[in-house]
Design a protein around this motif. Structure first.
Motif, PDB file in Angstrom:
ATOM      1  N   VAL A  72      19.497  25.057  10.928  1.00  0.00           N
ATOM      2  CA  VAL A  72      19.200  24.099   9.734  1.00  0.00           C
ATOM      3  C   VAL A  72      19.876  22.891   9.672  1.00  0.00           C
ATOM      4  CG1 VAL A  72      18.843  26.280   8.602  1.00  0.00           C
ATOM      5  CG2 VAL A  72      21.205  25.207   8.624  1.00  0.00           C
ATOM      6  N   GLN A  73      19.305  22.238   8.723  1.00  0.00           N
ATOM      7  CA  GLN A  73      19.812  20.710   8.554  1.00  0.00           C
ATOM      8  C   GLN A  73      19.950  19.920   9.931  1.00  0.00           C
ATOM      9  OE1 GLN A  73      23.301  20.601   5.701  1.00  0.00           O
ATOM     10  NE2 GLN A  73      22.615  22.311   4.589  1.00  0.00           N
ATOM     11  N   LEU A  74      18.920  19.633  10.507  1.00  0.00           N
ATOM     12  CA  LEU A  74      18.753  18.895  11.924  1.00  0.00           C
ATOM     13  C   LEU A  74      19.075  17.422  11.541  1.00  0.00           C
ATOM     14  CD1 LEU A  74      17.803  18.540  14.914  1.00  0.00           C
ATOM     15  CD2 LEU A  74      15.498  18.612  13.933  1.00  0.00           C
ATOM     16  N   HIS A  75      19.702  16.998  12.499  1.00  0.00           N
ATOM     17  CA  HIS A  75      19.838  15.263  12.539  1.00  0.00           C
ATOM     18  C   HIS A  75      19.592  15.205  13.771  1.00  0.00           C
ATOM     19  CE1 HIS A  75      21.401  13.902   8.573  1.00  0.00           C
ATOM     20  NE2 HIS A  75      21.954  15.155   8.409  1.00  0.00           N
ATOM     21  N   SER A  77      18.087  11.988  17.253  1.00  0.00           N
ATOM     22  CA  SER A  77      17.604  10.769  17.592  1.00  0.00           C
ATOM     23  C   SER A  77      17.059  11.062  18.845  1.00  0.00           C
ATOM     24  CB  SER A  77      19.004   9.764  17.657  1.00  0.00           C
ATOM     25  OG  SER A  77      19.833  10.466  18.452  1.00  0.00           O
ATOM     26  N   GLU A 133      23.478  20.043   2.102  1.00  0.00           N
ATOM     27  CA  GLU A 133      23.287  18.371   2.460  1.00  0.00           C
ATOM     28  C   GLU A 133      21.951  18.249   2.079  1.00  0.00           C
ATOM     29  OE1 GLU A 133      22.862  16.696   6.521  1.00  0.00           O
ATOM     30  OE2 GLU A 133      25.066  16.948   6.332  1.00  0.00           O
ATOM     31  N   ARG A 136      16.541  14.088   4.939  1.00  0.00           N
ATOM     32  CA  ARG A 136      15.372  13.413   4.949  1.00  0.00           C
ATOM     33  C   ARG A 136      14.026  14.489   4.806  1.00  0.00           C
ATOM     34  NH1 ARG A 136      15.827   8.663   8.993  1.00  0.00           N
ATOM     35  NH2 ARG A 136      15.008  10.560  10.508  1.00  0.00           N
TER      36      ARG A 136
END
Lengths: 141, 141
Positions: A72-75, A77, A133, A136
């Protein structure tokens, strides 16, 4: 049966957590890049390098059963060749859920001739409950 | 003074540990990619996302003095756009040296229009002393 050819890092990541949930060592190991510099760090453990060592570690984990993780709550790039994912792992084992810790994981994928593969899995323990959190994806709705 | 334009991930990594050793917050923060998805995880800590949060964490660290780290036993994978480094951090603080732990760190660098920059720094604690691992660089001699 040849390993599936994943066309994105997201597909490879889904297959990784699926293989863990089924304790399927062959499916799991087929997701790693064919490179002896692949790295795996389990929470609170030493660094493992290369296919043989990493395979042995997952075999030992699977002897205790499968592992049900919801990332969960992937960030992330990414560019054309590489995707860097940082996630919180929700581990679905009743004992762990009561502990006041959570798991942070960095997964790095590279695009190879045989699809997107894992080159690094680095998991570590963080204190407290996973933060709720705002990120986006949720803000798009 | 504009930030230096580093032509390799290795140069950026050297500058990162140099900035830590001088507690130079401006030099340190100039090494990160201009992207609000940058990630920093200090050993045993929660995930920090974005420039403001990461900067505040290093300012808090530097209030207790500079940090002398020697990165050793590098394993890396790289392509034209991205470099993934996994290192053992030798922390040169007399108190820490007596502890039976070591620090494992994943640093990910991307090539940007203004040189190689950090997108992720994930450090975690491992048990025991750092292994005296035979690695390729040493086998060349």
């Amino acid at each position: 049966m040849p390993a599936p050819l994943f066309s994105s890092a997201d597909e490879t990541e889904t297959a990784f957590y699926d293989a863990l949930s089924r304790a399927d060592i062959e499916a799991l190991m087929a997701l790693w890049a064919e490179d002896e510099e692949i790295i795996c760090i389990h929470p609170g453990s030493v660094r493992l390098v290369g296919h043989a060592t990493i395979r042995a570690s997952f075999e030992a984990i699977f002897e205790r059963g499968s592992v049900h993780i919801q990332p969960v709550q992937l960030h992330s790039s990414r560019n054309m060749m590489t995707a860097v994912h940082n996630i919180i792992e929700e581990v679905h084992r009743s004992a762990e859920m009561t502990q006041d810790i959570h798991i942070l994981t960095t997964n790095v994928y590279v695009k190879t001739a045989v699809g997107w593969r894992i080159v690094l899995h680095h998991a570590s323990v963080a204190p407290g409950r996973a933060p709720n959190e705002l990120f986006r994806a949720s803000m798009l709705h």
